[in-house]
Write a protein that holds these residues in place. Structure first.
Motif, PDB file in Angstrom:
ATOM      1  N   LYS A 110       0.814  -1.221   0.000  1.00 50.02           N
ATOM      2  CA  LYS A 110       0.000   0.000   0.000  1.00 50.02           C
ATOM      3  C   LYS A 110       0.846   1.270   0.000  1.00 50.02           C
ATOM      4  CE  LYS A 110      -4.423  -1.455   1.970  1.00 50.02           C
ATOM      5  NZ  LYS A 110      -5.427  -1.192   3.035  1.00 50.02           N
ATOM      6  N   GLU A 111       2.037   1.167   0.587  1.00 45.53           N
ATOM      7  CA  GLU A 111       2.879   2.366   0.667  1.00 45.53           C
ATOM      8  C   GLU A 111       3.342   2.829  -0.714  1.00 45.53           C
ATOM      9  OE1 GLU A 111       5.635  -1.190   0.918  1.00 45.53           O
ATOM     10  OE2 GLU A 111       3.670  -0.622   1.725  1.00 45.53           O
ATOM     11  N   ASN A 112       3.255   1.948  -1.717  1.00 40.57           N
ATOM     12  CA  ASN A 112       3.669   2.320  -3.069  1.00 40.57           C
ATOM     13  C   ASN A 112       2.496   2.661  -3.979  1.00 40.57           C
ATOM     14  OD1 ASN A 112       6.558   1.980  -2.811  1.00 40.57           O
ATOM     15  ND2 ASN A 112       6.165  -0.206  -2.658  1.00 40.57           N
ATOM     16  N   LEU A 113       1.285   2.489  -3.495  1.00 40.55           N
ATOM     17  CA  LEU A 113       0.109   2.862  -4.270  1.00 40.55           C
ATOM     18  C   LEU A 113      -0.203   4.341  -4.078  1.00 40.55           C
ATOM     19  CD1 LEU A 113      -2.184  -0.195  -3.445  1.00 40.55           C
ATOM     20  CD2 LEU A 113      -0.876   0.174  -5.543  1.00 40.55           C
ATOM     21  N   PHE A 114      -0.881   4.924  -5.028  1.00 35.05           N
ATOM     22  CA  PHE A 114      -1.276   6.325  -4.899  1.00 35.05           C
ATOM     23  C   PHE A 114      -2.249   6.497  -3.745  1.00 35.05           C
ATOM     24  CE2 PHE A 114      -0.564   8.070  -9.497  1.00 35.05           C
ATOM     25  CZ  PHE A 114       0.811   7.993  -9.290  1.00 35.05           C
ATOM     26  N   THR A 115      -2.198   7.651  -3.137  1.00 36.75           N
ATOM     27  CA  THR A 115      -3.195   8.041  -2.151  1.00 36.75           C
ATOM     28  C   THR A 115      -4.430   8.573  -2.879  1.00 36.75           C
ATOM     29  OG1 THR A 115      -2.384  10.311  -2.047  1.00 36.75           O
ATOM     30  CG2 THR A 115      -1.369   8.694  -0.536  1.00 36.75           C
ATOM     31  N   ASP A 116      -5.499   8.804  -2.146  1.00 36.22           N
ATOM     32  CA  ASP A 116      -6.689   9.420  -2.741  1.00 36.22           C
ATOM     33  C   ASP A 116      -6.337  10.767  -3.359  1.00 36.22           C
ATOM     34  OD1 ASP A 116      -8.522   7.403  -2.135  1.00 36.22           O
ATOM     35  OD2 ASP A 116      -8.967   8.238  -0.162  1.00 36.22           O
ATOM     36  N   GLU A 117      -5.501  11.527  -2.680  1.00 37.54           N
ATOM     37  CA  GLU A 117      -5.164  12.858  -3.189  1.00 37.54           C
ATOM     38  C   GLU A 117      -4.390  12.761  -4.501  1.00 37.54           C
ATOM     39  OE1 GLU A 117      -5.478  16.835  -3.399  1.00 37.54           O
ATOM     40  OE2 GLU A 117      -6.446  15.497  -1.951  1.00 37.54           O
ATOM     41  N   GLN A 118      -3.461  11.816  -4.594  1.00 34.00           N
ATOM     42  CA  GLN A 118      -2.734  11.629  -5.845  1.00 34.00           C
ATOM     43  C   GLN A 118      -3.662  11.193  -6.972  1.00 34.00           C
ATOM     44  OE1 GLN A 118       0.283   8.992  -4.034  1.00 34.00           O
ATOM     45  NE2 GLN A 118       1.835  10.281  -5.016  1.00 34.00           N
ATOM     46  N   MET A 119      -4.622  10.332  -6.661  1.00 33.22           N
ATOM     47  CA  MET A 119      -5.569   9.888  -7.695  1.00 33.22           C
ATOM     48  C   MET A 119      -6.442  11.047  -8.154  1.00 33.22           C
ATOM     49  SD  MET A 119      -5.185   6.879  -8.856  1.00 33.22           S
ATOM     50  CE  MET A 119      -6.729   6.694  -9.726  1.00 33.22           C
ATOM     51  N   GLY A 134       3.588   0.601  -8.469  1.00 27.05           N
ATOM     52  CA  GLY A 134       2.454   1.055  -7.664  1.00 27.05           C
ATOM     53  C   GLY A 134       1.693   2.185  -8.330  1.00 27.05           C
ATOM     54  N   ALA A 135       2.434   3.080  -8.999  1.00 26.71           N
ATOM     55  CA  ALA A 135       1.783   4.199  -9.684  1.00 26.71           C
ATOM     56  C   ALA A 135       0.890   3.684 -10.812  1.00 26.71           C
ATOM     57  CB  ALA A 135       2.838   5.154 -10.234  1.00 26.71           C
ATOM     58  N   PHE A 136       1.425   2.790 -11.648  1.00 29.29           N
ATOM     59  CA  PHE A 136       0.621   2.299 -12.765  1.00 29.29           C
ATOM     60  C   PHE A 136      -0.491   1.362 -12.313  1.00 29.29           C
ATOM     61  CE2 PHE A 136       4.148   3.888 -15.361  1.00 29.29           C
ATOM     62  CZ  PHE A 136       3.401   4.562 -16.321  1.00 29.29           C
ATOM     63  N   THR A 137      -0.258   0.588 -11.260  1.00 30.42           N
ATOM     64  CA  THR A 137      -1.342  -0.221 -10.702  1.00 30.42           C
ATOM     65  C   THR A 137      -2.483   0.673 -10.244  1.00 30.42           C
ATOM     66  OG1 THR A 137       0.163  -1.982 -10.001  1.00 30.42           O
ATOM     67  CG2 THR A 137      -1.953  -1.847  -8.863  1.00 30.42           C
ATOM     68  N   SER A 138      -2.148   1.822  -9.688  1.00 32.94           N
ATOM     69  CA  SER A 138      -3.170   2.744  -9.189  1.00 32.94           C
ATOM     70  C   SER A 138      -4.033   3.296 -10.314  1.00 32.94           C
ATOM     71  CB  SER A 138      -2.497   3.907  -8.446  1.00 32.94           C
ATOM     72  OG  SER A 138      -1.789   3.462  -7.307  1.00 32.94           O
ATOM     73  N   VAL A 139      -3.414   3.687 -11.433  1.00 37.84           N
ATOM     74  CA  VAL A 139      -4.175   4.396 -12.467  1.00 37.84           C
ATOM     75  C   VAL A 139      -4.726   3.494 -13.561  1.00 37.84           C
ATOM     76  CG1 VAL A 139      -2.955   6.554 -12.031  1.00 37.84           C
ATOM     77  CG2 VAL A 139      -2.124   5.036 -13.825  1.00 37.84           C
ATOM     78  N   ILE A 140      -4.063   2.349 -13.842  1.00 33.73           N
ATOM     79  CA  ILE A 140      -4.596   1.459 -14.888  1.00 33.73           C
ATOM     80  C   ILE A 140      -4.747   0.016 -14.420  1.00 33.73           C
ATOM     81  CG2 ILE A 140      -3.963   2.831 -16.909  1.00 33.73           C
ATOM     82  CD1 ILE A 140      -1.435   1.182 -17.191  1.00 33.73           C
ATOM     83  N   GLY A 141      -4.684  -0.200 -13.119  1.00 32.84           N
ATOM     84  CA  GLY A 141      -5.020  -1.497 -12.571  1.00 32.84           C
ATOM     85  C   GLY A 141      -3.891  -2.512 -12.607  1.00 32.84           C
ATOM     86  N   PRO A 142      -4.069  -3.630 -11.888  1.00 32.73           N
ATOM     87  CA  PRO A 142      -3.062  -4.692 -11.897  1.00 32.73           C
ATOM     88  C   PRO A 142      -2.998  -5.351 -13.274  1.00 32.73           C
ATOM     89  CG  PRO A 142      -5.059  -5.439 -10.800  1.00 32.73           C
ATOM     90  CD  PRO A 142      -5.251  -3.973 -11.079  1.00 32.73           C
ATOM     91  N   GLN A 194      -9.246   5.577   0.643  1.00 30.29           N
ATOM     92  CA  GLN A 194      -9.880   5.799   1.942  1.00 30.29           C
ATOM     93  C   GLN A 194     -11.217   6.512   1.799  1.00 30.29           C
ATOM     94  OE1 GLN A 194      -8.327   4.496   4.687  1.00 30.29           O
ATOM     95  NE2 GLN A 194      -6.747   3.774   3.254  1.00 30.29           N
ATOM     96  N   GLN A 195     -11.372   7.337   0.767  1.00 27.71           N
ATOM     97  CA  GLN A 195     -12.582   8.122   0.577  1.00 27.71           C
ATOM     98  C   GLN A 195     -13.505   7.409  -0.424  1.00 27.71           C
ATOM     99  OE1 GLN A 195     -11.207  11.901  -0.853  1.00 27.71           O
ATOM    100  NE2 GLN A 195      -9.973  12.336   0.959  1.00 27.71           N
ATOM    101  N   GLU A 196     -14.752   7.255  -0.060  1.00 27.65           N
ATOM    102  CA  GLU A 196     -15.673   6.565  -0.961  1.00 27.65           C
ATOM    103  C   GLU A 196     -16.052   7.441  -2.145  1.00 27.65           C
ATOM    104  OE1 GLU A 196     -20.055   4.334  -0.961  1.00 27.65           O
ATOM    105  OE2 GLU A 196     -19.160   5.038   0.912  1.00 27.65           O
ATOM    106  N   ASP A 197     -16.314   8.709  -1.889  1.00 26.58           N
ATOM    107  CA  ASP A 197     -16.795   9.606  -2.939  1.00 26.58           C
ATOM    108  C   ASP A 197     -15.746  10.655  -3.289  1.00 26.58           C
ATOM    109  OD1 ASP A 197     -19.334   8.366  -3.020  1.00 26.58           O
ATOM    110  OD2 ASP A 197     -19.989   9.546  -1.284  1.00 26.58           O
ATOM    111  N   TRP A 198     -15.911  11.217  -4.473  1.00 30.54           N
ATOM    112  CA  TRP A 198     -15.038  12.313  -4.908  1.00 30.54           C
ATOM    113  C   TRP A 198     -15.160  13.499  -3.965  1.00 30.54           C
ATOM    114  CZ3 TRP A 198     -11.338  13.413  -8.505  1.00 30.54           C
ATOM    115  CH2 TRP A 198     -11.053  14.763  -8.723  1.00 30.54           C
ATOM    116  N   LYS A 199     -14.028  14.066  -3.593  1.00 32.94           N
ATOM    117  CA  LYS A 199     -13.995  15.288  -2.802  1.00 32.94           C
ATOM    118  C   LYS A 199     -13.035  16.260  -3.468  1.00 32.94           C
ATOM    119  CE  LYS A 199     -15.013  13.013   1.621  1.00 32.94           C
ATOM    120  NZ  LYS A 199     -14.536  12.768   3.004  1.00 32.94           N
TER     121      LYS A 199
END
Length: 494
Positions: free
Chosen positions: A4-13, A72-80, A206-211
């Motif tokens: 998880k430490e290498n995946l994007f955070t909600d803010e990065q996404m 982790g970055a690419f997994t975050s934006v285009i999936g495993p 961590q956040q369910e909806d867009w903020k």
């Protein structure tokens, strides 16, 4: 497994969705970047640009892309299970270069995906201050086909120390800037493709909806679109509970659509879209501004309509696919994609429309909606005289789930198409289908001899994804024959 430490955070996404880029730094030794730069500098000087042979010529680059921070970055934006596209290029910005013009990378004339099926890495192996001519991006422009040429356009140069990498949405407007130094600047561009539909967040969510974004947002407020893309990346198939508004508020927003300033029209589309099914009376007014002079307003109208329209009210959008304006047709296509499953019956009926651009946009939208009920109807236009229709058909068949008994024979047939883009997209679609495409192995073996480099490149990936011993044996035989020795040069041939 990526921690998880290498995946994007909600803010990065959120930054990636709204601005179209995130800067990262792989945690590899600085000496690796230095080695890559030195080897590449020598290769370019002695042999010229290695182009697609960049990796076998400088194999140390793969260590960068295998780093958990990058994965982790690419997994975050285009999936495993994402894949690296066979096209890659080292962009050389030499001393005294004046830079280049703003552009998007080519996509062969098809509809550009707002949903993130593609992403790119721009990697700088040397220290990259502003003086050496970094690549610059234009935040928030990855959704715009045209330049706005106004104050909303901000130039962001990707400066940083050696190893800096910027992950961008494939459709980001970007340019090379002027190199004012006596050194060579290299930017190594690699493309990556999503292989499967998102079914859950693949970042550290961590956040369910867009903020709202904590940092700076693009000048154009496209919340209604950003929310849709956040939900799609999260694997959500249901829409939020609709807001309610008074008649006077709705009237005020609809008036703004007609006579408001550009920011007021953006705000009105955002507010009307949040009404969902409670905003039905705004449908005609929103359809009318799909071709708004401001592309951001037209796009917001499209995604607002996607929230509001249901199966009973979808006809105005389907009719808009045959509008004289290409912009209206394109925005109607995005709207129908956002409507989702309720739009499927009318879209299937429109696959036989006399207009080529209607059929092409319908084929694209059905793939993005992903209903298995559309696969059989989609397989029939493969005999169309229209290249763009066939291109959209073969891409859509690769991303529609649970229809492989229909998709695979159609895609195998498409490997004989005279259009190379149809052939390599068909192979990519078979790669996305993966192990269920085992019947396509003989055709993929033949595709390894295709005259087009990307058909061959995707065929390698497809055989890898399908995975049984037969495909691995074919793959190993091919790779053994075509292997590249990075030590072999004109000065040292054996």
């Amino acid at each position: 497994m990526i921690g998880k430490e290498n995946l994007f955070t909600d803010e990065q996404m959120k930054q990636f969705i709204a601005n179209g880029y995130v800067m990262i730094k792989p945690n590899v030794p600085t000496s690796l970047h230095k080695t890559i730069y030195q080897k590449l500098d020598e290769v370019v000087a002695k042999e010229g640009n290695p182009g697609n042979n960049l990796l076998p010529r400088v194999p140390e680059i793969q260590e960068v892309f295998d780093n958990p921070v990058v994965r982790g970055a690419f997994t975050s934006v285009i999936g495993p299970n994402y894949i690296m596209h066979p096209h890659r290029h080292p962009h050389h910005n030499g001393p005294g270069s004046k830079g280049g013009g703003w552009h998007k990378d080519s996509l062969g004339g098809k509809v550009r995906n707002h949903r993130c099926w593609w992403a790119m890495a721009l990697y700088f192996p040397q220290d990259t201050p502003i003086e050496i001519g970094p690549t610059a991006v234009m935040p928030g422009t990855h959704y715009y086909l045209s330049r706005n040429n106004d104050v909303s356009e901000v130039k962001f140069p990707a400066c940083g120390e050696a190893g800096t990498m910027i992950i961008i949405h494939y459709d980001m407007w970007h340019q090379a800037t002027a190199n004012l130094t006596e050194k060579n600047r290299f930017m190594l561009k690699f493309e990556f493709a999503r292989m499967q539909w998102p079914i859950e967040p693949t970042w550290n969510n961590q956040q369910e909806d867009w903020k709202s974004i904590e940092g700076p947002e693009p000048a154009n407020d496209q919340t209604i679109m950003w929310e849709h893309l956040w939900n799609w990346l999260s694997g959500k198939s249901t829409k939020k509970t609709p807001n309610r508004a008074s008649e006077s508020e709705i009237s005020q927003w609809m008036t703004a659509l007609r006579i408001g300033t550009q920011p007021e029209r953006l705000e009105a589309t955002n507010q009307l879209g949040k009404l969902g099914e409670n905003g039905q009376e705004a449908i005609p007014a929103l359809v009318d501004i799909l071709g708004d002079p401001s592309e951001p307003v037209g796009l917001n109208a499209a995604y607002a309509l996607g929230n509001i329209i249901d199966q009973e009210s979808v006809s105005p959008l389907v009719d808009a696919l045959n509008h004289d304006s290409e912009t209206v047709r394109r925005h109607a296509t995005y709207a129908l994609t956002s409507v989702g499953l309720p739009a499927t019956p009318e879209l299937i009926d429109s696959l036989t429309h006399e207009s080529e651009h209607v059929r092409a946009n319908v084929a694209y939208a059905l793939g993005e909606i992903g209903s298995s009920n559309s696969a059989l109807a989609l397989s029939k236009p493969l005999d169309s005289d229209s290249v763009v229709v066939r291109r959209n058909v073969v891409e859509s068949l690769g991303i529609i789930p649970d229809s492989f008994h229909i998709s695979i024979p159609t895609l195998v047939k498409a490997l004989e198409d005279p259009d190379k883009q149809i052939r390599f997209t068909s192979v990519l679609s078979l790669a996305r289908i993966g192990p269920d495409a085992e019947d396509a192995i003989p055709a993929l073996q033949s595709a390894l001899k295709d005259e087009d480099r990307y058909v061959r490149g995707y065929a390698v990936e497809a055989l890898k994804q399908i995975g049984p011993p037969e495909s691995k044996e074919i793959l190993l035989d091919f790779l053994t024959t075509t292997r590249w020795c990075p030590s072999t040069t004109r000065e040292s041939t054996f």
